[in-house]
Design a protein around this motif. Sequence first.
Motif, PDB file in Angstrom:
ATOM      1  N   UNK A  62       0.901  -1.265  -0.056  1.00 16.16           N
ATOM      2  CA  UNK A  62       0.114   0.007  -0.098  1.00 16.16           C
ATOM      3  C   UNK A  62       0.833   1.163  -0.091  1.00 16.16           C
ATOM      4  N   UNK A  63       2.184   1.263   0.663  1.00 15.06           N
ATOM      5  CA  UNK A  63       2.987   2.413   0.631  1.00 15.06           C
ATOM      6  C   UNK A  63       3.396   2.668  -0.660  1.00 15.06           C
ATOM      7  N   UNK A  64       3.936   1.669  -1.357  1.00 11.15           N
ATOM      8  CA  UNK A  64       4.462   1.639  -2.700  1.00 11.15           C
ATOM      9  C   UNK A  64       3.495   2.103  -3.708  1.00 11.15           C
ATOM     10  N   UNK A  65       2.233   1.408  -3.571  1.00 12.51           N
ATOM     11  CA  UNK A  65       1.366   1.739  -4.552  1.00 12.51           C
ATOM     12  C   UNK A  65       0.858   3.142  -4.538  1.00 12.51           C
ATOM     13  N   UNK A  66       0.918   4.008  -3.191  1.00 16.06           N
ATOM     14  CA  UNK A  66       0.561   5.282  -3.212  1.00 16.06           C
ATOM     15  C   UNK A  66       1.350   6.095  -3.896  1.00 16.06           C
ATOM     16  N   UNK A  67       2.757   6.032  -3.794  1.00 17.58           N
ATOM     17  CA  UNK A  67       3.844   6.736  -4.687  1.00 17.58           C
ATOM     18  C   UNK A  67       3.975   6.363  -6.009  1.00 17.58           C
ATOM     19  N   UNK A  68       3.590   5.209  -6.325  1.00 14.91           N
ATOM     20  CA  UNK A  68       3.586   4.925  -7.937  1.00 14.91           C
ATOM     21  C   UNK A  68       2.422   5.583  -8.470  1.00 14.91           C
ATOM     22  N   UNK A  69       1.150   5.669  -7.936  1.00 15.74           N
ATOM     23  CA  UNK A  69       0.183   6.551  -8.656  1.00 15.74           C
ATOM     24  C   UNK A  69       0.413   7.885  -8.426  1.00 15.74           C
ATOM     25  N   UNK A  70       0.783   8.474  -7.380  1.00 10.82           N
ATOM     26  CA  UNK A  70       0.867   9.881  -7.315  1.00 10.82           C
ATOM     27  C   UNK A  70       1.846  10.493  -8.132  1.00 10.82           C
ATOM     28  N   UNK A  71       3.085   9.634  -8.563  1.00  9.95           N
ATOM     29  CA  UNK A  71       4.098   9.837  -9.643  1.00  9.95           C
ATOM     30  C   UNK A  71       3.928   9.112 -10.761  1.00  9.95           C
ATOM     31  N   UNK A  72       2.732   8.492 -11.279  1.00 12.11           N
ATOM     32  CA  UNK A  72       2.689   7.626 -12.179  1.00 12.11           C
ATOM     33  C   UNK A  72       3.035   8.109 -13.385  1.00 12.11           C
ATOM     34  N   UNK A  73       2.641   9.389 -13.921  1.00 10.78           N
ATOM     35  CA  UNK A  73       3.222   9.849 -15.479  1.00 10.78           C
ATOM     36  C   UNK A  73       4.569   9.969 -15.389  1.00 10.78           C
ATOM     37  N   UNK A  74       5.240  10.601 -14.375  1.00  6.18           N
ATOM     38  CA  UNK A  74       6.786  10.589 -14.533  1.00  6.18           C
ATOM     39  C   UNK A  74       7.182   9.435 -14.454  1.00  6.18           C
ATOM     40  N   UNK A  75       6.947   8.385 -13.498  1.00  8.07           N
ATOM     41  CA  UNK A  75       7.358   7.009 -13.541  1.00  8.07           C
ATOM     42  C   UNK A  75       7.390   6.235 -15.040  1.00  8.07           C
ATOM     43  N   UNK A  76       6.213   6.414 -15.422  1.00  8.36           N
ATOM     44  CA  UNK A  76       6.114   5.537 -16.819  1.00  8.36           C
ATOM     45  C   UNK A  76       6.762   6.176 -17.654  1.00  8.36           C
ATOM     46  N   UNK A  77       7.038   7.508 -17.913  1.00  6.00           N
ATOM     47  CA  UNK A  77       7.643   8.345 -18.962  1.00  6.00           C
ATOM     48  C   UNK A  77       9.018   7.916 -18.614  1.00  6.00           C
ATOM     49  N   UNK A  78       9.735   7.589 -17.528  1.00  6.97           N
ATOM     50  CA  UNK A  78      11.209   7.307 -17.238  1.00  6.97           C
ATOM     51  C   UNK A  78      11.160   5.908 -17.717  1.00  6.97           C
ATOM     52  N   UNK A  79      10.433   5.055 -17.289  1.00  2.00           N
ATOM     53  CA  UNK A  79      10.653   3.684 -17.702  1.00  2.00           C
ATOM     54  C   UNK A  79      10.423   3.462 -19.286  1.00  2.00           C
ATOM     55  N   UNK A  80       9.368   4.126 -19.822  1.00  2.00           N
ATOM     56  CA  UNK A  80       9.490   4.110 -21.449  1.00  2.00           C
ATOM     57  C   UNK A  80      10.993   4.642 -21.852  1.00  2.00           C
ATOM     58  N   UNK A  81      11.291   5.477 -21.496  1.00  2.00           N
ATOM     59  CA  UNK A  81      12.694   6.144 -21.894  1.00  2.00           C
ATOM     60  C   UNK A  81      13.734   5.065 -21.797  1.00  2.00           C
ATOM     61  N   UNK A  82      13.665   4.613 -20.769  1.00  2.00           N
ATOM     62  CA  UNK A  82      14.832   3.724 -20.090  1.00  2.00           C
ATOM     63  C   UNK A  82      14.782   2.529 -20.905  1.00  2.00           C
ATOM     64  N   UNK A  83      13.879   2.058 -21.526  1.00  2.00           N
ATOM     65  CA  UNK A  83      13.809   0.504 -22.218  1.00  2.00           C
ATOM     66  C   UNK A  83      14.347   1.089 -23.769  1.00  2.00           C
TER      67      UNK A  83
END
Length: 352
Positions: free
Chosen positions: A159-180
Amino acid sequence: MKYKQINNNSINQIMLIIIIVLILILVFSNLLYYLPGFLGAITLYILFRKSYFHLTEVRRWKKSLASIFFIVLSIVFIVLPLWALIDYLIAQLNSFLGNREEIIEKFNMLKEYMADKPLLRDIDMSDAALLAFLQNLTRYVPSILNSVAEVAVNIIVTLFVLYFMQVHAKKMEITIYRAIPFSRMSKQEIWDEVNMMVRSNALGIPILGFFQGIVAMIGYWIFGVESYILLGLLTGIASIIPILGTMTIYVPICLIAFATGSLGNAIGLTLYCFFLVGGIDNILRFTILKTIGNVPPMITVFGVLLGLNLFGMLGLIFGPLILSSIGVLVKVYSNEYGKGIVRDYTHRRRIP
């Protein structure tokens, strides 16, 4: 004689990759205890992703408020029901196993029944075999007690990790997308496979277990099986076992029915379990589960075996994902380095 010097840029890239891999090994080796929590957060993130973006982008909810909303949903509809189920099962199993005289009596009747039956008489039903089975079973008690604390800790981590994954969802997805380091088409294939496998297993396995448990419970009640609620729940839980599945519960029950009950009831219960409890698996796979994700049975069976050894219960989701990733990576290799690769990306869609 001239020697070809290695490009400094290539050396720097290799060194950087080695450093990243070593750091990742260090991190994962020391956070292995919390790995189920991280995997659980990834599962819930994928399940709630579209709904979360709908609330934050269309409904204009605050990101933190939307995340708290999904955390509360997870607690109410996932954590609390599982906690109640485990609490009920522990109490019922303690009560069931506490009646040793009845268990021994039924065991002896079953042993006498199997003694002169073809195939069944080859099964070792001696007192020594029963004692060895019970001794092996008791070895798992300490690990089960420890796993209760581990599950509680990893629920908090999830639940702790889910909160930060969702709050920073767009930034996280863009970072992962560019890193692949692959083309847009390959990235899309990876996402589609991860999304499909997580959804099909996270939703499909509980649906299958719930309906098989309910159908089994009704059958046990109709044919007069004692503790039919407990045995129905155990039958539903056993549906996650690869290959044998619910047979691990209803076959011994049917054999005990033949040994201790009337022949008509025993035959009726056997037919009911074989055709309805076992048959509903095929019905659901070709109806509800196929709409969620049409996962090949071989990947599901061996993926579950692999996942349970690696990740525990969450291996039911991520084990098949690991196996299916082999095929996806072969496609990615073909896309990136295969002959005749098409470089036109105009018709390719981004991650939804």
